[in-house]
Design an enzyme around this catalytic site. Structure first.
Site, PDB file in Angstrom:
ATOM      1  N   CYS A 240      17.153 -34.516  47.244  1.00  0.00           N
ATOM      2  CA  CYS A 240      15.917 -34.343  47.833  1.00  0.00           C
ATOM      3  C   CYS A 240      14.053 -34.000  46.819  1.00  0.00           C
ATOM      4  O   CYS A 240      14.226 -33.488  46.390  1.00  0.00           O
ATOM      5  CB  CYS A 240      16.014 -32.160  48.059  1.00  0.00           C
ATOM      6  SG  CYS A 240      15.279 -31.398  49.007  1.00  0.00           S
ATOM      7  N   CYS A 243      13.183 -30.161  46.245  1.00  0.00           N
ATOM      8  CA  CYS A 243      13.879 -28.984  45.187  1.00  0.00           C
ATOM      9  C   CYS A 243      14.845 -29.920  44.459  1.00  0.00           C
ATOM     10  O   CYS A 243      15.756 -29.313  44.000  1.00  0.00           O
ATOM     11  CB  CYS A 243      14.612 -28.072  46.616  1.00  0.00           C
ATOM     12  SG  CYS A 243      16.354 -28.730  46.903  1.00  0.00           S
ATOM     13  N   CYS A 265      16.176 -31.614  52.296  1.00  0.00           N
ATOM     14  CA  CYS A 265      16.919 -31.139  52.133  1.00  0.00           C
ATOM     15  C   CYS A 265      16.658 -30.032  54.121  1.00  0.00           C
ATOM     16  O   CYS A 265      14.996 -30.039  54.392  1.00  0.00           O
ATOM     17  CB  CYS A 265      17.596 -29.686  52.257  1.00  0.00           C
ATOM     18  SG  CYS A 265      17.126 -29.386  50.064  1.00  0.00           S
ATOM     19  N   CYS A 271      16.368 -24.505  51.070  1.00  0.00           N
ATOM     20  CA  CYS A 271      15.555 -25.834  49.413  1.00  0.00           C
ATOM     21  C   CYS A 271      14.399 -24.502  49.677  1.00  0.00           C
ATOM     22  O   CYS A 271      13.978 -25.092  48.354  1.00  0.00           O
ATOM     23  CB  CYS A 271      15.100 -27.024  50.582  1.00  0.00           C
ATOM     24  SG  CYS A 271      14.065 -27.963  50.140  1.00  0.00           S
TER      25      CYS A 271
END
Lengths: 283, 367
Positions: A240, A243, A265, A271
């Protein structure tokens, strides 16, 4: 601010009772599709009327509701349904998976593991897992009664013969409690393992088709497969962009005209939680 | 960037304001009143009441106004309101022989007791645009003959039936009072359920199916035994009173379709019937419904059911415009997750094919 012109949670009490009876039956026979007298809702069929009716039947003033669509709390339909319940049921809403007592979802299971006492309400477009193989309700009912699921196994086998793997990616059929074949609704197969032995109660509502089914807490939910072709989930080489998660389901976004991609995400709450935990240390 | 899916709440609120604004149109023009819609777009009101399963002209007019004339949307609005109403009980069955008919025709007999009454219909108009309507101007009232409201109007079908030429109305094999808006559709369905479903069914869908039977997909040689349109009284017998009281008069259109039938092993050749009923003046709907009703009786009459209009599951599962419209249009909802899963698998499959092709080229080069 409940709307004075309508009963609490929109449906009248008799209707909610009828739906709760259908839910109890569904919980008693995991994976079995219980016909119920689905009502016409002020939202269109195919937009979550089944899930909305289930939520309306079980929700109370002490509940905290979370609504997600594609894993996100702020997609148009999730916003619309959350506004609907805030209007007719005067219920507290949240985007935090952990805080919610009832989570209505379309197409995803939250990444954050669910706990005892939580209820996950799925919106289901076509409850019958065999429908695309056998369009007739009279036939599929018989197939379920006889546990005659060969037609699905053959369809998965054909996929292996053609593609070398099971190419079915979402709405991947499962067997519940070793008895009924069930459509998990069009969640990606990535989410299928989360259904198995989950502490939360799973309720599935199909409004247009007027069916309710359920998976009680801690029930076996097995994705269909073959010994030499075991069930497997999607994987990404990317993580991601927001994150850094490597474990979550990623949505792909095209960010410029050259077709540059970015992966984030699909579960916005998960997230954001991770961003708050990890990012401040980095910056 | 990611903000594209954020801010949904404000965007939706703005969208709601925009559609309300569009509905009002130019503020230079007077706003439509519900009475105008009821009186001057009466057939639209009739259709919304019929498929909305709710006889209320003012509510239907309101729905049409709110939907900006989109009748399928108006039907949806009326249904979503209707579903919240309490159900007091069942009225007595309508007796359409007691109809004060504004129109009544039979195409099977030149004359019938009670006579042929043409009434208000577009059937005999030339479809030439009437440019005088584009300008404002009053119209003189049309002359009408006095109506004898006390005279019962026998049904043409009943007359044929007494002779044994027409089958009696099909036996009541189901619970007529089962309300399909309260109980789920279970197949195979009995005839009351089927008729309720068809009465609520989309006019366009039924028209096409009825038409298909005429073009050979399940032909049953129909004749219009009778079409009548007019006011019938509605009676209700409250349990606590124990006797009937008349609670309303409603406009309905009824169609009794008479169809050829060669007979079966235990039934002599005779005519069979298909039935259509709609609120207000809706002959196209009532006739289409009657054709499809008759087509769906194929099984009961031991006919070969080979065509779409004779297929009960197909017809009853797809007749409802509110269901169909919702499900077709839900494709507008985000499907990124499912699509992402598909992308992942298609990429994997393509990579495998490319790898195989590359390997083949290498192998050939090596040879």
């Amino acid at each position: 601010m409940p709307d004075g012109a309508y009963n609490y949670a929109y449906l009248d009490e008799q209707t909610k009772r009828m739906i709760r009876r259908a839910i109890l039956k569904a919980v008693a026979v995991p994976g079995y599709q219980v016909p119920f007298g689905g009502r016409e809702m002020p939202l269109p069929y195919g937009w979550g009327t089944g899930g909305i009716q289930v939520t309306a039947a079980i929700i109370g003033q002490d509940d905290t509701l979370k609504v997600i669509d594609q894993g996100a709390d702020d997609t148009t339909n999730a916003v619309s349904i959350r506004r609907f319940f805030a209007r007719v049921a005067d219920v507290a809403t949240t985007t935090r998976t952990e805080e919610a007592t009832v989570i209505q979802t379309r197409h995803r299971v939250p990444e954050t593991p669910l706990k005892d006492g939580q209820i996950l309400v799925f919106q289901v477009p076509i409850p019958e897992p065999l429908r695309m193989l056998e369009p007739r309700e009279t036939e599929t009912r018989t197939l379920h009664a006889l546990t005659e699921y060969g037609v699905m196994q053959v369809s998965l086998y054909e996929s292996i013969a053609r593609h070398g793997r099971i190419a079915k990616t979402y709405n991947y059929p499962v067997l519940v409690n070793g008895r009924y074949m069930m459509s998990p609704s069009p969640i990606p197969k990535f989410d299928n393992p989360k259904l198995d032995n989950n502490p939360a109660l799973q309720l599935y509502g199909a409004g247009r088709e007027k069916r309710i089914y359920a998976v009680p807490p801690y029930t076996s939910v097995k994705s269909l497969d073959f010994e030499d072709h075991p069930f497997e989930i999607e994987t990404w080489t990317e993580c991601c962009a927001l994150c850094d998660s490597k474990e979550s389901f990623l949505d792909e976004m095209i960010v410029d005209d050259a077709g540059k991609r970015m992966f984030v995400c699909s579960d916005t709450d998960y997230c954001q939680e991770r961003q708050q935990q990890h990012r401040p240390e980095k910056t | 960037m990611y903000v594209a899916v954020k801010g949904g709440e404000t965007a939706i609120a703005n969208s709601l304001d925009l559609v309300a604004d569009k509905r009002r149109g130019s503020r230079d023009l007077a706003e439509l009143t519900l009475e105008q819609i009821d009186q001057q777009l009466g057939l639209a009101v009739d259709r919304v009441m019929t498929e909305g399963s709710c006889y209320d002209r003012a509510l239907a007019a309101l729905a049409i106004k709110q939907a900006r004339g989109d009748l399928v949307e108006a039907i949806f609005l009326l249904r979503a309101y209707r579903t919240t109403l309490p159900r007091f009980g069942d009225t007595q069955p309508l007796d359409t022989t007691q109809m004060v008919a504004e129109r009544r025709i039979s195409s099977t007999f030149k004359d019938v007791p009670g006579g042929q009454v043409l009434g208000p219909t577009y059937d005999y108009t030339h479809r030439l645009l009437d440019f005088s309507l584009a300008a404002a101007g009053e119209r003189p009232e049309a002359p009408t003959a006095p109506v004898d409201a006390g005279q019962a109007l026998p049904r043409v079908g009943d007359i044929l039936e007494r002779e044994g030429m027409l089958e009696p109305p099909p036996a009541q094999d189901g619970d007529a009072s089962q309300d399909i808006t309260r109980t789920p559709l279970v197949l195979p369905a009995d005839r009351p359920v089927r008729l309720q479903n068809l009465a609520r069914g989309d006019e366009g869908f039924l028209l096409a199916l009825g038409y298909s039977t005429q073009r050979g997909y399940g032909n049953n040689h129909p004749f219009v035994g009778e079409i009548r349109y007019g006011q019938v009284p509605v009676a209700f017998a409250p349990e606590e009173l124990g006797f009937e009281i008349e609670i309303a008069e409603i406009d309905v259109t009824e169609c009794d379709m008479v169809n050829q039938f060669a007979g079966a092993h235990n039934i002599p050749p005779q005519f069979t019937r298909g039935y259509g009923l709609a609120f207000g003046h809706a002959e196209r709907k009532a006739m289409a419904m009657a054709l499809v009703d008759r087509a769906l009786r194929a099984g009961e009459l031991s006919e070969n059911a080979t065509s779409p209009a004779q297929d009960e599951e197909f017809v009853l599962s797809h007749s409802d415009s509110v269901e169909a419209s919702g499900f077709v249009q839900h494709l507008k909802l985000p499907h990124y997750v499912d699509f992402q899963s598909e992308l992942v698998v298609v990429r994997t499959l393509r990579a495998e094919v490319e790898e195989r092709n590359r390997q083949t080229v290498l192998d050939q080069a090596a040879e």
